[in-house]
Design an enzyme around this catalytic site. Structure first.
Site, PDB file in Angstrom:
ATOM      1  N   SER A   1      60.999 -33.705  14.100  1.00 57.42           N
ATOM      2  CA  SER A   1      60.295 -32.474  13.192  1.00 57.42           C
ATOM      3  C   SER A   1      61.289 -31.823  12.150  1.00 57.42           C
ATOM      4  O   SER A   1      62.480 -31.938  12.384  1.00 57.42           O
ATOM      5  CB  SER A   1      60.113 -31.675  14.344  1.00 57.42           C
ATOM      6  OG  SER A   1      61.036 -30.687  14.518  1.00 57.42           O
ATOM      7  N   LYS A   2      60.649 -31.307  11.222  1.00 61.81           N
ATOM      8  CA  LYS A   2      61.490 -30.487  10.254  1.00 61.81           C
ATOM      9  C   LYS A   2      62.490 -29.376  10.941  1.00 61.81           C
ATOM     10  O   LYS A   2      63.537 -29.235  10.525  1.00 61.81           O
ATOM     11  CB  LYS A   2      60.489 -29.794   9.468  1.00 61.81           C
ATOM     12  CG  LYS A   2      60.802 -29.142   8.146  1.00 61.81           C
ATOM     13  CD  LYS A   2      59.842 -28.574   7.350  1.00 61.81           C
ATOM     14  CE  LYS A   2      60.339 -27.870   6.232  1.00 61.81           C
ATOM     15  NZ  LYS A   2      59.164 -27.498   5.321  1.00 61.81           N
ATOM     16  N   ARG A   3      61.850 -28.922  11.971  1.00 59.97           N
ATOM     17  CA  ARG A   3      62.808 -27.794  12.551  1.00 59.97           C
ATOM     18  C   ARG A   3      64.036 -28.086  13.112  1.00 59.97           C
ATOM     19  O   ARG A   3      64.903 -27.635  13.033  1.00 59.97           O
ATOM     20  CB  ARG A   3      61.829 -27.237  13.730  1.00 59.97           C
ATOM     21  CG  ARG A   3      61.870 -25.633  13.838  1.00 59.97           C
ATOM     22  CD  ARG A   3      60.920 -25.290  14.907  1.00 59.97           C
ATOM     23  NE  ARG A   3      59.737 -25.924  14.906  1.00 59.97           N
ATOM     24  CZ  ARG A   3      59.150 -26.543  15.943  1.00 59.97           C
ATOM     25  NH1 ARG A   3      60.068 -26.583  17.163  1.00 59.97           N
ATOM     26  NH2 ARG A   3      58.183 -27.134  16.265  1.00 59.97           N
TER      27      ARG A   3
ATOM     28  N   TYR B   1      59.380 -31.663   0.785  1.00 52.67           N
ATOM     29  CA  TYR B   1      60.259 -32.170   1.747  1.00 52.67           C
ATOM     30  C   TYR B   1      59.882 -33.473   1.968  1.00 52.67           C
ATOM     31  O   TYR B   1      58.629 -33.908   2.108  1.00 52.67           O
ATOM     32  CB  TYR B   1      59.625 -31.286   2.973  1.00 52.67           C
ATOM     33  CG  TYR B   1      60.425 -31.685   4.296  1.00 52.67           C
ATOM     34  CD1 TYR B   1      61.657 -31.013   4.563  1.00 52.67           C
ATOM     35  CD2 TYR B   1      59.823 -32.177   5.104  1.00 52.67           C
ATOM     36  CE1 TYR B   1      62.222 -31.146   5.848  1.00 52.67           C
ATOM     37  CE2 TYR B   1      60.375 -32.588   6.541  1.00 52.67           C
ATOM     38  CZ  TYR B   1      61.536 -32.019   6.992  1.00 52.67           C
ATOM     39  OH  TYR B   1      62.094 -32.282   8.090  1.00 52.67           O
TER      40      TYR B   1
END
Ligand code: GLU
Length: 485
Positions: free
Chosen positions: A253-255, A15
Site C-alpha cells: 500500500s501507498k501508506r 503515483y
C-alpha cells in the site's frame, strides 16, 4: 491474423503503483512479442481524483522503464484522442445505438425515487439494486418524456434469465447468473459515460485485442461481455492479474511507502532490476533463469506462465536481483550511479571517489547501502578494541597491537611522493615475509586501524592509499593507543 494491439490505461493519480507498472509491463510484452502496438490511454474521467502533474509521472516512469508506447496522448495516433476526458462527447451515440439494438434503455427515475428504493433495501437488509422500473416503458412513454426534457440516464439491459460466460486467459471460463447483474448506468444524467461504459467503447474503438488489468475488475467482466455481445463487437482477450501483496494478508500500500516505482527508486534500486523483478511477480519463466533484460523478457514472456495466486513482494529477492544488475554495470556506469551516494558521506576533496566506487561495486546490493559503507573516509570514529579480535584467524588485541607497532615504521618509511597502493602493498608484504606470519595478522589489524570497522570496501592498503600518508599514520597511532590502554 489481426494485429495485436494492447493498451495501458492508467488513471492519473500522481503515483505509479508497482501493480500498475506490472500491468503496463505485461501489456507491453504481449504487444511487442507479437510485433503489435502498445497504446497509452489516460483514463482521467474521475476528476475528483485528478492530480496536477500526474500524467507526467506516468510518462516519465514508462519511459524510464523502456516501455515506449506506439500511440498515446503526446504522440497521437490513428484512433485518438488518447485522453479519455477528450473523448467524452462521443459515447452517448453508442449508448443510443445500444438502445436501438435492445441492449439498453432510458431511465427517468429521479433521485428521490432511487433514494427511497435504497432506503427500502437497507431497511430489509438487502443490497441495493435498481428495480428496473423504467425497463418496460413503452416507446411512446419514452418519447414523450424525452420530448418534455425529463432528465434521464441510459442503463444496460441485462438478460433477466440465463447465464453469461466470459473467458479469461488466466481464470478460464467464468459463468455468472444474469439475475445477479444490475442494469448498470452507461450514460449519466449529464450525458457523460460511466467508467465501465467508456472503457469498453474505447477498447473497441481503439482496436484493442488484449486487455491486462487488475483482478479487482473481474466482477465487472460479465457486464463487459454482455455489452460487447449487445453491440456485436469482438471481445478482446482478457487477462486479469492477481494483486501484489506485502504478505499473505496485506496488499502493498501507498501508506507504507513501499508500493510505488518512485519508492523503489528512492530506496536505491536500479530501474532495470525493478523491471526484471516486477516481471517475476506473478509470472514464472519456463527455465531456471530469472535475470532478463527488457528485450529478453519480450522473447521469454508467456501468458501461460502467469499465476492465479497473489504475488508476494519479496524485498530480499529484489535486492539479490539488484545486486546482479549492479555487478553487470561497467565501472563508469556504476560510478555514475554510486558517486552521489559516496559524496553524501565523503566530502574530502583529496579522496579519489572513482577508486572508492571501484571498491564498492562488488559489495553493493542497493545504492542506498553505500553511505554507511564509506562513513569512515573523512574522519575516523571512535571504535571498540574488540573489533581487533578475530576468532577465525586467531588474532587478538595483543597480537594486533604488535602488528600495528610493526606496521607503523614501515609506513613511515614510505616517501609521501610514493604513497601508492602498490608501494604500500609491497612494503607490507615485505614485512609479512620478514616476520614469517600469515597475511591476515598484518592486514586485518591494519584495516581496523584505518577504518574503525571490521569490514570495508577494499582493505587497509586501498583505504590508506585513499586517505593519504598523514591520516594513515594518525589512525595507526590511534589504534596503538587504543590497544595499549
Ligand atoms: N484506469 C483503470 C485503472 O487505472 C484501468 C482499468 C483497465 O485497465 O481496464 O485502474
Amino acid at each position: 491474423m489481426k494485429k495485436v494491439r494492447t493498451r495501458f490505461a492508467p488513471s492519473p493519480t500522481g503515483y505509479m503503483h508497482i501493480g500498475n507498472l506490472r500491468t503496463a509491463l505485461f501489456t507491453y510484452l504481449i504487444a511487442k512479442q507479437q510485433d503489435g502496438d502498445f497504446i497509452l490511454r489516460i483514463e482521467d474521467t474521475d476528476r475528483e481524483r485528478y492530480v496536477e502533474g500526474a500524467v507526467d509521472v506516468i510518462y516519465n516512469t514508462l519511459k524510464r522503464c523502456g516501455l515506449n508506447w506506439d500511440e498515446g496522448p503526446d504522440i497521437g495516433g490513428p484512433v485518438g484522442p488518447y485522453v479519455q476526458s477528450e473523448r467524452m462527447g462521443s459515447f452517448k451515440k453508442y449508448a443510443e445505438e445500444l438502445v436501438e439494438k435492445g441492449g439498453a434503455y432510458y431511465c427517468f427515475c429521479d433521485k428521490e425515487r432511487l433514494d427511497g428504493l435504497k432506503a427500502e433495501c437497507e431497511a430489509q437488509g438487502k443490497t441495493y439494486s435498481y428495480d428496473r422500473h423504467c425497463r418496460c416503458l413503452s416507446c411512446e412513454e419514452v418519447k414523450s418524456k424525452l420530448d418534455a426534457g425529463t432528465p434521464y440516464v441510459i442503463r444496460q439491459k441485462m438478460p433477466l434469465e440465463g447465464e453469461v460466460t466470459f473467458h479469461d486467459e488466466l481464470y478460464g471460463d467464468i459463468t455468472v447468473d444474469c439475475k445477479e447483474l444490475e442494469d448498470q448506468i452507461l450514460i449519466k444524467t449529464d450525458g457523460m459515460p460511466t467508467y465501465n461504459f467508456a472503457n469498453v467503447v474505447d477498447d473497441h474503438l481503439m482496436g484493442i485485442t488484449h486487455v491486462v488489468r487488475g483482478n479487482e475488475y473481474l466482477s465487472s467482466a460479465p457486464k463487459y461481455e454482455l455489452l460487447y455481445k449487445a453491440f456485436g463487437w469482438e471481445v478482446p482477450t482478457y487477462i486479469h492479474v492477481e494483486h501484489i501483496m506485502k504478505d499473505k494478508q496485506h496488499k502493498l500500500s501507498k501508506r507504507d511507502g513501499d508500493a510505488s516505482f518512485e519508492d523503489l527508486m528512492n530506496k536505491g534500486y536500479l530501474t532495470e532490476a525493478v523491471v526484471n523483478y516486477i516481471a517475476l511477480l506473478g509470472w514464472a519463466p519456463k527455465g531456471e533463469e530469472e535475470i532478463f533484460s527488457l528485450p529478453e523478457l519480450i522473447k521469454e514472456f508467456d501468458i501461460s506462465g502467469l499465476s492465479k495466486s497473489p504475488a508476494i513482494f519479496d524485498p530480499l529477492k529484489l535486492k539479490a536481483i539488484n545486486a546482479k544488475y549492479i555487478k553487470k554495470l561497467s565501472p563508469e556506469e556504476f560510478e555514475s550511479y554510486a558517486a552521489p551516494y559516496v559524496r553524501q558521506m565523503v566530502k574530502r576533496e583529496d579522496i579519489n571517489i572513482s577508486r572508492i566506487c571501484q571498491l564498492l561495486q562488488d559489495r553493493t546490493e542497493v545504492l542506498t547501502d553505500i553511505p554507511e559503507k564509506v562513513d569512515f573516509f573523512d574522519t575516523l570514529r571512535e571504535y571498540e578494541p574488540a573489533l581487533y579480535f578475530n576468532k577465525k584467524n586467531k588474532i587478538d588485541e595483543e597480537k594486533s597491537l604488535q602488528s600495528l607497532k610493526d606496521i607503523l615504521p614501515v609506513l613511515e618509511g614510505i616517501d609521501e611522493s610514493e604513497w601508492t597502493e602498490e608501494n604500500i602493498h609491497d612494503k607490507l608484504f615485505e614485512l609479512i615475509a620478514q616476520k614469517e606470519v600469515k597475511n591476515a595478522l598484518i592486514l586485518l589489524p591494519f584495516r581496523v586501524a584505518v577504518s574503525g570497522k571490521a569490514s570495508t570496501p577494499g582493505g587497509g592498503i586501498e583505504i590508506s592509499s585513499l586517505i593519504g600518508k598523514a591520516d594513515t599514520l594518525d589512525r595507526v597511532k590511534k589504534g596503538i593507543e587504543l590497544l595499549s590502554k
